[in-house]
Design an enzyme around this catalytic site. Structure first.
Site, mmCIF file in Angstrom:
data_model
loop_
_atom_site.group_PDB
_atom_site.id
_atom_site.type_symbol
_atom_site.label_atom_id
_atom_site.label_comp_id
_atom_site.label_asym_id
_atom_site.label_seq_id
_atom_site.Cartn_x
_atom_site.Cartn_y
_atom_site.Cartn_z
ATOM 1 N N ALA A 54 39.722 43.352 26.327
ATOM 2 C CA ALA A 54 39.390 42.471 25.200
ATOM 3 C C ALA A 54 40.123 41.143 25.319
ATOM 4 O O ALA A 54 40.577 40.557 24.348
ATOM 5 C CB ALA A 54 39.696 43.158 23.872
ATOM 6 N N ALA A 104 39.700 37.080 27.067
ATOM 7 C CA ALA A 104 38.688 36.049 26.796
ATOM 8 C C ALA A 104 37.297 36.492 27.254
ATOM 9 O O ALA A 104 36.303 36.289 26.542
ATOM 10 C CB ALA A 104 39.076 34.745 27.503
ATOM 11 N N VAL A 105 37.206 37.130 28.422
ATOM 12 C CA VAL A 105 35.899 37.519 28.954
ATOM 13 C C VAL A 105 35.311 38.685 28.142
ATOM 14 O O VAL A 105 34.154 38.635 27.712
ATOM 15 C CB VAL A 105 35.989 37.896 30.453
ATOM 16 C CG1 VAL A 105 34.643 38.410 30.964
ATOM 17 C CG2 VAL A 105 36.456 36.697 31.271
ATOM 18 N N GLU A 111 28.975 39.901 39.788
ATOM 19 C CA GLU A 111 28.800 38.452 39.875
ATOM 20 C C GLU A 111 29.966 37.692 39.246
ATOM 21 O O GLU A 111 30.389 36.640 39.747
ATOM 22 C CB GLU A 111 27.496 38.055 39.156
ATOM 23 C CG GLU A 111 27.129 36.598 39.248
ATOM 24 C CD GLU A 111 26.897 36.174 40.685
ATOM 25 O OE1 GLU A 111 25.835 36.483 41.230
ATOM 26 O OE2 GLU A 111 27.793 35.545 41.275
ATOM 27 N N VAL A 168 33.373 36.274 41.137
ATOM 28 C CA VAL A 168 33.433 35.121 42.050
ATOM 29 C C VAL A 168 32.837 33.880 41.393
ATOM 30 O O VAL A 168 31.642 33.834 41.105
ATOM 31 C CB VAL A 168 32.652 35.399 43.358
ATOM 32 C CG1 VAL A 168 32.757 34.203 44.310
ATOM 33 C CG2 VAL A 168 33.149 36.659 44.036
ATOM 34 N N GLY A 175 33.025 32.378 38.369
ATOM 35 C CA GLY A 175 32.613 32.261 36.967
ATOM 36 C C GLY A 175 31.110 32.201 36.797
ATOM 37 O O GLY A 175 30.396 33.152 37.106
ATOM 38 N N GLU A 206 49.041 28.900 34.317
ATOM 39 C CA GLU A 206 49.856 29.904 33.635
ATOM 40 C C GLU A 206 51.346 29.580 33.804
ATOM 41 O O GLU A 206 51.724 28.808 34.685
ATOM 42 C CB GLU A 206 49.617 31.284 34.269
ATOM 43 C CG GLU A 206 48.172 31.619 34.499
ATOM 44 C CD GLU A 206 47.672 32.703 33.561
ATOM 45 O OE1 GLU A 206 48.500 33.302 32.851
ATOM 46 O OE2 GLU A 206 46.450 32.928 33.534
ATOM 47 N N ASP A 254 44.200 34.211 44.198
ATOM 48 C CA ASP A 254 42.951 34.358 43.438
ATOM 49 C C ASP A 254 41.745 33.938 44.294
ATOM 50 O O ASP A 254 40.736 34.659 44.355
ATOM 51 C CB ASP A 254 43.044 33.506 42.169
ATOM 52 C CG ASP A 254 41.740 33.483 41.393
ATOM 53 O OD1 ASP A 254 41.371 34.536 40.840
ATOM 54 O OD2 ASP A 254 41.092 32.427 41.354
ATOM 55 N N LYS A 257 38.502 36.368 45.861
ATOM 56 C CA LYS A 257 37.077 36.050 45.746
ATOM 57 C C LYS A 257 36.422 36.017 47.127
ATOM 58 O O LYS A 257 35.303 36.502 47.314
ATOM 59 C CB LYS A 257 36.898 34.721 45.015
ATOM 60 C CG LYS A 257 37.321 34.828 43.536
ATOM 61 C CD LYS A 257 37.536 33.462 42.892
ATOM 62 C CE LYS A 257 37.945 33.632 41.423
ATOM 63 N NZ LYS A 257 38.425 32.362 40.825
#
Lengths: 327, 327
Positions: B8, B10-11, B135, B138, B140, B195, B206, B210
């Site tokens: 839970a 942001a996404v 999907e 990678v 957004g 961050e 990161d 991807k």
């Protein structure tokens, strides 16, 4: 899948040549006056791609059969790659609806039926177990239609972009060399980038047809009931081309860090194609024969997709991607 | 489809908020310590999205149930949106495989399982009637994975691009303002773009994850037999980040019409992430937090796709696009 390829121009021939690499088999090929149909049935019984392409190059025909035989062949999907025609969009429209009447799929590279008779086509699909796909009609190798479908048309507010490589090549050269339209057109014709009669490209008709297709995808895709969707044809598009863009306009734009591009835009309500000022190093200012599509979404901002907007293998790969999506 | 949303942040919250617009229903939501599960079953019996999001904001929990209840709920597809973890990729990996064991689908926004345990995941899919899609892992909102799938991995020779918005924001600001890394990092942290511990982004981890995911898609997608496919994990990636890029390097590049971007590249054989010189106004030099993916194809040239590489609604729209593809 077993494919019948109707049309043996650059796109049709490339589909014939590449289908095997994508795991499909071409069982029939037709051009406007001849055809070849595979003898047997079952795996490995397709036509010989090299022989078809060689015969077309050497003798101008694809085989000794009648085009009607290719349309009647036992295929899973018909690939409609005959030249785009306006108005009734024939004979492409009938090729597609005959496939649908036999509950077969149709994949179009021909813009006519999807730009000029989208409503009739949707009705034919509704009565069939077959489906239609037409990624190759917009932006060559660029996945414009399928990306809008994946985002879902109800979440796309507009699609715009540079959708004609010939017009873009001319504008790019005019800006780079400080030359006038007529001079650059002659050069483009020498290079084979522009046709002897360049009207379809430079008057914006080709870009407008692509935008009309996108408007139909947006309008029918967003409607809960197809009866509520607005159908677009070329008559609904507001179109101006690039013939009247003077070299001086490009020089003036350059002084301000801008250039001119033939921009087409489609929403579910409007279609417009016109030369527009864009930032010289901006996303829309693709060079030469490149195309770009910008998709404006409700939740994911703007998506830009650029690539080769034309060419036999490029467009054939869009056709074969569509065939893959039908499986 | 009925969705269980696990995570839970942001996404996950954006998926809960937007699912209804895409015609889906959220029947369960969990964060790490709590859950809410819809009472009834059938249409219209989902959780109240606004109530869930408000409770998370006000009380830090999504409901009074146990996270385990959400995993056991009667859903069609599980959305895995917990934070990316490396190594065993837990708990995300187990969330996904538990869905597959129940013959349900799973859609991942969490990079861990697809980057670190792709082989295990494929094996679990093979034993299930459910499928996985990822999907959102990678780029957004950029449809990188589905475009590679549509072209077919066997016809893609490489995928490269700018896949980390934080590193790209820092490099863009360093070049524009002539500032050093430490200065711009502090600014990015103030703005919430970086961050407090920026290692994951600025060290290239990161972007590498991807690219590892893309390498797995290429490798497994092109193999006739999955047993022949090479599996990639982060350990297989050659990675350097942007901490050591001096401001002077950007100034020197600018004198030559170039700039520096953190470029990741994946093929079916290699994964590499490193700062690279690119033309200042070229396609790869996207600005700020934009991402770009370049797909090199065998028959259709190069395709460029740019857009927002991160963000709740942007990533959620990729998740919901995946859910649409599962139908």
């Amino acid at each position: 899948m077993r494919l019948a390829v109707i049309g043996a121009g650059a796109v049709g021939r490339s589909v014939v040549e590449l289908a095997g690499e994508y795991g499909h088999e071409v069982v029939a090929v037709a051009d406007s006056s001849s055809a070849t149909v595979a003898d047997g049935s079952g795996a490995g019984a397709g036509v010989d791609p090299d022989a078809v392409v060689a015969r077309k190059a050497e003798r101008g025909i694809v085989g000794d059969a009648d085009p009607e035989d290719a349309l009647a062949a036992d295929y899973d999907a018909l690939v409609e790659a005959t030249p785009t025609t306006l108005g009734d969009a024939e004979p492409g429209f009938s090729h597609v609806t005959r496939a649908l009447e036999r509950d077969r799929h149709a994949v179009l590279a021909n813009k006519g039926p999807v730009a000029e008779r989208f409503g009739d086509l949707r009705a034919a699909v509704d009565d069939s177990d077959g489906e239609i796909r037409f990624e190759a009609t917009v932006g060559g190798a660029i996945p414009a239609v399928s990306t809008v479908e994946d985002i879902e048309p109800g979440h796309v507010t507009a699609v715009r972009g540079v959708l004609n490589g010939t017009a873009n090549f001319i504008l790019t050269r005019m800006a780079a060399e400080g030359l006038d339209y007529d001079h650059v057109l002659a050069e483009a014709q020498d290079l084979g980038v522009a046709e002897a009669d360049p009207s379809f490209d430079v008057d914006g008709t080709d870009a407008a047809l692509k935008c009309v297709i996108l408007a139909n995808v947006l309008s029918f895709g967003a409607a809960d009931d197809p009866a509520d969707a607005r159908e677009f044809t070329l008559d609904d598009a507001e179109v101006s081309g690039i013939r009247d863009v003077p070299g001086s306009a490009l020089r003036l734009a350059a002084e301000d860090g801008r250039t001119v591009r033939l921009i087409g835009e489609a929403t579910g309500e409007t279609v417009r194609v016109a030369p527009r000022l864009v930032p010289e190093n901006g996303t829309l200012a693709v060079s030469g024969t490149q195309n770009i599509v910008q998709i404006e979404t409700t939740h994911a901002g703007r998506l830009n997709i650029s690539g080769r907007g034309a060419g036999g293998p490029e467009t054939a790969s869009a056709v074969l991607g569509d065939v893959g999506r039908l499986e």
